[in-house]
Structure formats: structure tokens, C-alpha cells
Write a protein that holds these residues in place. Sequence first.
Motif, PDB file in Angstrom:
ATOM      1  N   LEU A  29       8.788  -2.244  14.153  1.00  0.00           N
ATOM      2  CA  LEU A  29       8.494  -2.055  12.811  1.00  0.00           C
ATOM      3  C   LEU A  29       7.322  -3.138  12.838  1.00  0.00           C
ATOM      4  O   LEU A  29       6.423  -2.691  11.827  1.00  0.00           O
ATOM      5  CB  LEU A  29       9.681  -2.701  11.915  1.00  0.00           C
ATOM      6  N   GLY A  30       7.219  -4.263  13.322  1.00  0.00           N
ATOM      7  CA  GLY A  30       5.968  -4.987  13.348  1.00  0.00           C
ATOM      8  C   GLY A  30       4.691  -4.298  13.675  1.00  0.00           C
ATOM      9  O   GLY A  30       3.602  -4.328  13.010  1.00  0.00           O
ATOM     10  N   ALA A  31       4.872  -3.549  14.795  1.00  0.00           N
ATOM     11  CA  ALA A  31       3.644  -2.721  15.141  1.00  0.00           C
ATOM     12  C   ALA A  31       3.255  -1.747  14.219  1.00  0.00           C
ATOM     13  O   ALA A  31       2.137  -1.607  14.111  1.00  0.00           O
ATOM     14  CB  ALA A  31       4.016  -2.052  16.668  1.00  0.00           C
ATOM     15  N   LEU A  32       4.304  -1.075  13.657  1.00  0.00           N
ATOM     16  CA  LEU A  32       3.946  -0.181  12.591  1.00  0.00           C
ATOM     17  C   LEU A  32       3.349  -0.724  11.304  1.00  0.00           C
ATOM     18  O   LEU A  32       2.589   0.082  10.678  1.00  0.00           O
ATOM     19  CB  LEU A  32       5.106   0.745  12.148  1.00  0.00           C
ATOM     20  N   LEU A  33       3.748  -1.882  10.895  1.00  0.00           N
ATOM     21  CA  LEU A  33       3.273  -2.539   9.702  1.00  0.00           C
ATOM     22  C   LEU A  33       2.049  -3.036   9.919  1.00  0.00           C
ATOM     23  O   LEU A  33       0.895  -2.877   9.171  1.00  0.00           O
ATOM     24  CB  LEU A  33       4.129  -3.890   9.240  1.00  0.00           C
ATOM     25  N   LEU A  34       1.522  -3.416  11.430  1.00  0.00           N
ATOM     26  CA  LEU A  34       0.020  -3.886  11.636  1.00  0.00           C
ATOM     27  C   LEU A  34      -0.717  -2.672  11.774  1.00  0.00           C
ATOM     28  O   LEU A  34      -1.883  -2.978  11.289  1.00  0.00           O
ATOM     29  CB  LEU A  34       0.193  -4.513  12.853  1.00  0.00           C
ATOM     30  N   ASP A  35      -0.355  -1.483  12.302  1.00  0.00           N
ATOM     31  CA  ASP A  35      -1.162  -0.485  12.547  1.00  0.00           C
ATOM     32  C   ASP A  35      -0.247   0.843  12.194  1.00  0.00           C
ATOM     33  O   ASP A  35       0.301   1.378  12.840  1.00  0.00           O
ATOM     34  CB  ASP A  35      -1.594  -0.270  13.796  1.00  0.00           C
ATOM     35  N   PRO A  36      -0.181   1.194  10.907  1.00  0.00           N
ATOM     36  CA  PRO A  36       0.707   2.306  10.406  1.00  0.00           C
ATOM     37  C   PRO A  36       0.148   3.441  11.026  1.00  0.00           C
ATOM     38  O   PRO A  36       0.991   4.659  11.187  1.00  0.00           O
ATOM     39  CB  PRO A  36       0.315   2.384   8.913  1.00  0.00           C
ATOM     40  N   LYS A  75      -8.086  -6.522   4.149  1.00  0.00           N
ATOM     41  CA  LYS A  75      -8.496  -7.477   3.010  1.00  0.00           C
ATOM     42  C   LYS A  75      -7.349  -7.568   2.332  1.00  0.00           C
ATOM     43  O   LYS A  75      -7.464  -8.832   1.607  1.00  0.00           O
ATOM     44  CB  LYS A  75      -9.332  -6.713   2.062  1.00  0.00           C
ATOM     45  N   ASN A  76      -6.188  -7.016   2.152  1.00  0.00           N
ATOM     46  CA  ASN A  76      -5.062  -7.408   1.098  1.00  0.00           C
ATOM     47  C   ASN A  76      -3.806  -6.874   1.694  1.00  0.00           C
ATOM     48  O   ASN A  76      -3.859  -6.337   2.836  1.00  0.00           O
ATOM     49  CB  ASN A  76      -5.450  -6.789  -0.221  1.00  0.00           C
ATOM     50  N   THR A  77      -2.839  -7.334   0.967  1.00  0.00           N
ATOM     51  CA  THR A  77      -1.354  -6.823   1.344  1.00  0.00           C
ATOM     52  C   THR A  77      -0.823  -5.877   0.488  1.00  0.00           C
ATOM     53  O   THR A  77       0.242  -5.631   0.300  1.00  0.00           O
ATOM     54  CB  THR A  77      -0.667  -8.304   1.204  1.00  0.00           C
ATOM     55  N   LYS A  78      -1.619  -4.765   0.076  1.00  0.00           N
ATOM     56  CA  LYS A  78      -1.276  -3.797  -0.814  1.00  0.00           C
ATOM     57  C   LYS A  78      -0.309  -2.822  -0.029  1.00  0.00           C
ATOM     58  O   LYS A  78       0.618  -2.500  -0.690  1.00  0.00           O
ATOM     59  CB  LYS A  78      -2.351  -2.972  -1.292  1.00  0.00           C
ATOM     60  N   TRP A  79      -0.441  -2.585   1.146  1.00  0.00           N
ATOM     61  CA  TRP A  79       0.380  -2.005   2.049  1.00  0.00           C
ATOM     62  C   TRP A  79       1.707  -2.405   2.092  1.00  0.00           C
ATOM     63  O   TRP A  79       2.412  -1.662   1.897  1.00  0.00           O
ATOM     64  CB  TRP A  79      -0.514  -1.599   3.385  1.00  0.00           C
ATOM     65  N   LEU A  80       1.707  -3.585   2.673  1.00  0.00           N
ATOM     66  CA  LEU A  80       2.797  -4.403   2.810  1.00  0.00           C
ATOM     67  C   LEU A  80       3.768  -4.266   1.534  1.00  0.00           C
ATOM     68  O   LEU A  80       4.994  -4.434   1.467  1.00  0.00           O
ATOM     69  CB  LEU A  80       2.852  -5.634   3.090  1.00  0.00           C
ATOM     70  N   ASP A  81       3.216  -4.563   0.380  1.00  0.00           N
ATOM     71  CA  ASP A  81       3.674  -4.504  -0.793  1.00  0.00           C
ATOM     72  C   ASP A  81       4.324  -3.303  -1.419  1.00  0.00           C
ATOM     73  O   ASP A  81       5.409  -2.969  -1.730  1.00  0.00           O
ATOM     74  CB  ASP A  81       2.697  -4.793  -2.294  1.00  0.00           C
ATOM     75  N   ARG A  82       3.550  -2.000  -1.122  1.00  0.00           N
ATOM     76  CA  ARG A  82       4.005  -0.666  -1.249  1.00  0.00           C
ATOM     77  C   ARG A  82       5.369  -0.524  -0.286  1.00  0.00           C
ATOM     78  O   ARG A  82       6.219   0.062  -0.663  1.00  0.00           O
ATOM     79  CB  ARG A  82       3.233   0.266  -0.874  1.00  0.00           C
TER      80      ARG A  82
END
Length: 372
Positions: A29-36, A75-82
Motif C-alpha cells: 500500500l505504501g508503494a501504491l501511495l507513493l507511486d499510484p 507538490k501537495n497531499t491532495k492525492w492522499l487526502d482523496r
Amino acid sequence: MPHVPEPEEDDLDAIAPLQPVFHVEQALLGALLLDPHRLGDVTGVAADSFSTAAHAAVFAAISALPPPDPAEQAKNTKWLDRVLATGQQQARGLTASYLHTLVQVCPWPRHAPAYARMVEAEDARRRLQRAAERLIHTVHDASLPHPVETVLAEADALAAVVDDIASRFPPRAGVLPRTAAPPPAITTDHTEAVEEEQLLLATATAHPADIESVRWLLPDDLTRPLHAGLWQCLTALARRREPVDPVTVLWEAQQRGLLDNTSDPSEVLRLLAEPAGSVEHWAERALQRSLLATADQAGQRISAYAGDPANTPFQLVVGARRALADISAVRTRWQHATGTVPPPRPRPAPATRAGPPTTTAAHAARAARATR
């Protein structure tokens, strides 16, 4: 005393099972969060492949959301927020801090396919164990109106799981699981089994001509060694077309070494002299018990194999198929006993082409014309 978080608490970082697969899931999951974009390299797993609801929710969110632009993600955490907002719909306790933990514990994002393969292997082991436990539960369900049919249906479902695992994990070596097989654990009414087997032996002694019609019953189907031995005596005498009565069976038992110091010949004679019912009925009852006991033992073996994380998926396939083969052997005899042998699958009709007739009549007609 260490604090155990309640299910409603949001501190998922405090939940740290010791199973290696938990850490593998975190790495994936960490790998996919870093590089979806690596999600396209991950095959064989779905949300229900994960061992916790939180991990399943994160993977489902990553799979459902379109991947972000790499430059924008940096640049931001919008991906993680979604991902967090979507995941919280399935796992209310999911937190932003836990997503950051997943990112931090991933050693190498490029290893995501390897991590996924490990998750898939562990999920296969869990699925196999669940299917084996369902088979065991069905064997012991005394409320079933048709126990044999239901148990065989569960055995087929278990075999389908095994086939699926085999298709996912090509064989490396035909090595059996190292896990020791458990002893038979089926709980049956032993008194009822003993009484019915005695009636079988006595009725077969009184009607030896009927023994030929139950050739599908084997000595191992009977629960007591003495009963199994006496059935061997009866079938041997009938096969040799020798006289069959309690005395001849007793003598055959002595010749085969079945009577020891604990066996009272008079009790054997009494056992063989009290027939009732039909040989076919009691033989079918004995075979039904044997089938259920075999299914129970096969389920126990497969469950033990799947419960050992040291076994590879292919080892599980080899061990499970051997256990299921025992059920198949008894099943074939049950089908012969009950007349439920499935008909062979109809073969497709061969394609026909227009041309001269090829029947015997057509050949005769041509021959007649040739002699005119």
C-alpha cells in the motif's frame, strides 16, 4: 498492561499484528501511495485479499481513484487526502497519520509486484482454510436432510478453490506440505455404527447371495477392526462359493488370525446369528458413514496444511489434491451404490459435409447398378 485499542478508535498505528503478511500489505500500500501508477503492475489481488478492513479500504480507494499527475502529487497531499476520504467510507478509523505510516514503511516502491504476489499467496492460504472449515462444519451438521449430497457439494467448492490457486501459482516442485496430518476427529454415534455393522454382518451371513450386489463396500468402511475382518471373511467365502453360516465365518476368522484373547467365539456366533433388514440397506449406511468420515479427515488435513504459513501455495495444492482424492474414491463407490453415477458428457456431433451417401444401403445400390 498494554493498551488494546477499541474498534472505534482511530489510532490504527497502534495495531501491529506480528504476522509477516501485515507488513507486506503495508509495503504494498505504501508503494501504491507513493507511486499510484504502479497499480497497473499489481495483479492477482483485490480489496478482499487483504487481512484487515483498513488495508482493504485503502487498496479499494487507490483502485477506484484516477492516478494523480506525478508533478502535482510531489507538490501537495491532495492525492492522499482523496484516498483518505474515500477509504474512510469503508473504514471509519482510517487516519492521515496511518497513510503516512504506510508511505514511510515501504522499502522500495518498485517492488510492488513482488509484494502483491506475497499478499496473493497469503490470501490463497486463507481462502483454502475457509473452504476446508466449511467442509468440516457441513460434515458435522446433523440438521442436514441430505448430508452426503451437501458434503459433496462443499467438497466440490473446496476443489474449485484448489484449482484456482493452482492456476495462479505454477508448480515449482511436487513437495507435500511438511505439516503433520491430524488424526480423524469426526464425532459420530459410535453405538449406532456398531449396531448397524453387526446387522450388516448377520444379514450378509444369512443371505450370502446378496454380498455380490454390494461389492462397492470395503472392509475399511467399517468402524471396528473385528467387523472389517469379518466382512473380509464373508466376501472371501462368497467369492470362493463356499458354504456361509456363522460357524464357517467363525472358522474363516480364526484362519485369518482375527480372533485373539479378547475375542469370545460365542459372542461372534451370536453377532452373526441375528439378521434383520437387507444387506444393501446396512451396507449403504456403512458407506455413508465412511464417506462423511473421509470428508471430515480430508477437511482436517487441508485445514492443517493451510494453517501452517510455512507451506507454499503449490505445497497446499499438492496436499489438498491428495486429500480430495480420498473423497473422490469413496464418492465413486457411493455413486455406484446409490445408482447416481453421472452420465458421461455428450460429445458434440461431428460436422457433416454434403457429399455422396455413405450408408450400407447406398453402397448396395451402387453395387447393384454396377452389375447391370
